[in-house]
Design a protein around this motif. Structure first.
Motif, PDB file in Angstrom:
ATOM      1  N   ARG A  78      45.375 -33.095   9.005  1.00 31.43           N
ATOM      2  CA  ARG A  78      45.105 -32.530  10.334  1.00 31.43           C
ATOM      3  C   ARG A  78      46.353 -31.865  10.913  1.00 31.43           C
ATOM      4  O   ARG A  78      46.274 -30.765  11.498  1.00 31.43           O
ATOM      5  N   ALA A  79      47.505 -32.502  10.752  1.00 35.35           N
ATOM      6  CA  ALA A  79      48.760 -31.933  11.255  1.00 35.35           C
ATOM      7  C   ALA A  79      49.081 -30.632  10.519  1.00 35.35           C
ATOM      8  O   ALA A  79      49.501 -29.645  11.144  1.00 35.35           O
ATOM      9  N   ALA A  80      48.875 -30.626   9.213  1.00 33.21           N
ATOM     10  CA  ALA A  80      49.129 -29.409   8.432  1.00 33.21           C
ATOM     11  C   ALA A  80      48.243 -28.273   8.928  1.00 33.21           C
ATOM     12  O   ALA A  80      48.720 -27.154   9.173  1.00 33.21           O
ATOM     13  N   GLU A  81      46.966 -28.550   9.092  1.00 37.43           N
ATOM     14  CA  GLU A  81      46.032 -27.515   9.552  1.00 37.43           C
ATOM     15  C   GLU A  81      46.387 -27.016  10.951  1.00 37.43           C
ATOM     16  O   GLU A  81      46.255 -25.824  11.232  1.00 37.43           O
ATOM     17  N   ALA A  82      46.860 -27.920  11.798  1.00 38.65           N
ATOM     18  CA  ALA A  82      47.242 -27.531  13.160  1.00 38.65           C
ATOM     19  C   ALA A  82      48.447 -26.590  13.159  1.00 38.65           C
ATOM     20  O   ALA A  82      48.679 -25.861  14.124  1.00 38.65           O
ATOM     21  N   MET A  83      49.207 -26.582  12.068  1.00 42.09           N
ATOM     22  CA  MET A  83      50.355 -25.676  11.952  1.00 42.09           C
ATOM     23  C   MET A  83      50.070 -24.547  10.966  1.00 42.09           C
ATOM     24  O   MET A  83      50.981 -23.895  10.466  1.00 42.09           O
ATOM     25  N   ASP A  84      48.782 -24.322  10.693  1.00 44.10           N
ATOM     26  CA  ASP A  84      48.346 -23.284   9.745  1.00 44.10           C
ATOM     27  C   ASP A  84      48.948 -23.484   8.357  1.00 44.10           C
ATOM     28  O   ASP A  84      49.368 -22.529   7.695  1.00 44.10           O
ATOM     29  N   CYS A  85      48.987 -24.734   7.934  1.00 44.94           N
ATOM     30  CA  CYS A  85      49.468 -25.096   6.603  1.00 44.94           C
ATOM     31  C   CYS A  85      48.330 -25.779   5.835  1.00 44.94           C
ATOM     32  O   CYS A  85      47.297 -26.109   6.395  1.00 44.94           O
ATOM     33  N   VAL A  86      48.566 -25.998   4.573  1.00 42.43           N
ATOM     34  CA  VAL A  86      47.616 -26.692   3.710  1.00 42.43           C
ATOM     35  C   VAL A  86      48.322 -27.905   3.130  1.00 42.43           C
ATOM     36  O   VAL A  86      49.460 -27.792   2.657  1.00 42.43           O
ATOM     37  N   LEU A  87      47.678 -29.045   3.183  1.00 41.66           N
ATOM     38  CA  LEU A  87      48.244 -30.245   2.563  1.00 41.66           C
ATOM     39  C   LEU A  87      47.993 -30.170   1.065  1.00 41.66           C
ATOM     40  O   LEU A  87      46.868 -29.952   0.619  1.00 41.66           O
ATOM     41  N   VAL A  88      49.044 -30.330   0.299  1.00 37.36           N
ATOM     42  CA  VAL A  88      48.944 -30.374  -1.160  1.00 37.36           C
ATOM     43  C   VAL A  88      49.269 -31.796  -1.572  1.00 37.36           C
ATOM     44  O   VAL A  88      50.316 -32.328  -1.215  1.00 37.36           O
ATOM     45  N   TYR A  89      48.375 -32.394  -2.341  1.00 34.42           N
ATOM     46  CA  TYR A  89      48.502 -33.804  -2.715  1.00 34.42           C
ATOM     47  C   TYR A  89      48.426 -33.897  -4.226  1.00 34.42           C
ATOM     48  O   TYR A  89      47.538 -33.294  -4.836  1.00 34.42           O
ATOM     49  N   ALA A  90      49.348 -34.606  -4.840  1.00 32.44           N
ATOM     50  CA  ALA A  90      49.339 -34.726  -6.302  1.00 32.44           C
ATOM     51  C   ALA A  90      50.000 -36.021  -6.735  1.00 32.44           C
ATOM     52  O   ALA A  90      50.891 -36.534  -6.065  1.00 32.44           O
ATOM     53  N   LEU A  91      49.534 -36.546  -7.845  1.00 31.36           N
ATOM     54  CA  LEU A  91      50.221 -37.631  -8.536  1.00 31.36           C
ATOM     55  C   LEU A  91      50.865 -36.980  -9.750  1.00 31.36           C
ATOM     56  O   LEU A  91      50.174 -36.383 -10.577  1.00 31.36           O
ATOM     57  N   VAL A  92      52.174 -37.083  -9.860  1.00 30.08           N
ATOM     58  CA  VAL A  92      52.886 -36.400 -10.928  1.00 30.08           C
ATOM     59  C   VAL A  92      53.609 -37.427 -11.781  1.00 30.08           C
ATOM     60  O   VAL A  92      54.515 -38.110 -11.306  1.00 30.08           O
TER      61      VAL A  92
END
Length: 152
Positions: A78-92
């Motif tokens: 939600r915070a990312a979207e509010a700043m016009d960003c996209v959350l990227v989530y990964a297990l590396v």
């Protein structure tokens, strides 16, 4: 899933994950991503809080929870979207998935075969000279992917 299909899936994931290595390029900033990006784009805490529908103090709490590694993914999204960003989530994985599976299979094979070798030595029987070949044969014939992650 068939072993060949699983192997191809591992290889495809390994190729995707290789693109985001080295991992240190994604180290979390000391105050967290929310604060770092908010500061970089010149958005005040009050402005972001308003976009999120919370108080400025609520945002301080969100930013603190992110910096401490306690934030929920949905809140971060939600915070990312509010700043016009996209959350990227990964297990590396630290190595490739293929290497991880091969190393685990080898460890299990060595453990199993060392018990046999030890018993044979106690009984004064000769142990195979080509131990590596025995290890690979054990991996190929006795281990299945799903067996690799049982407690050993």
């Amino acid at each position: 899933m068939k072993p060949e299909v699983r192997q191809r899936a591992r290889e495809r994931l390994d190729a995707k994950l290789a693109a985001i290595k080295p991992l240190d390029q994604f180290a979390v900033p000391p105050k967290g991503w929310i604060r770092a990006i908010r500061d970089a784009i010149g958005m005040s805490g009050a402005q972001l809080a308003q976009r999120l529908g919370m108080t400025a103090q609520g945002l301080v709490s969100v930013e603190r929870s992110e910096a401490q590694g306690r934030i929920q993914l949905n809140t971060l999204r939600r915070a990312a979207e509010a700043m016009d960003c996209v959350l990227v989530y990964a297990l590396v994985p630290e190595t490739s998935l293929t290497e991880m599976v091969e190393r685990r299979a080898r460890d299990l094979a060595l453990k199993a075969l060392s018990r046999v070798s030890h018993s044979m030595a106690l009984e004064d029987q000769q142990v195979d000279r080509d131990f590596e070949k025995r290890v690979q044969t054990y991996i190929d014939t006795a281990l299945r992917d799903r067996d690799l992650w049982e407690r050993a």
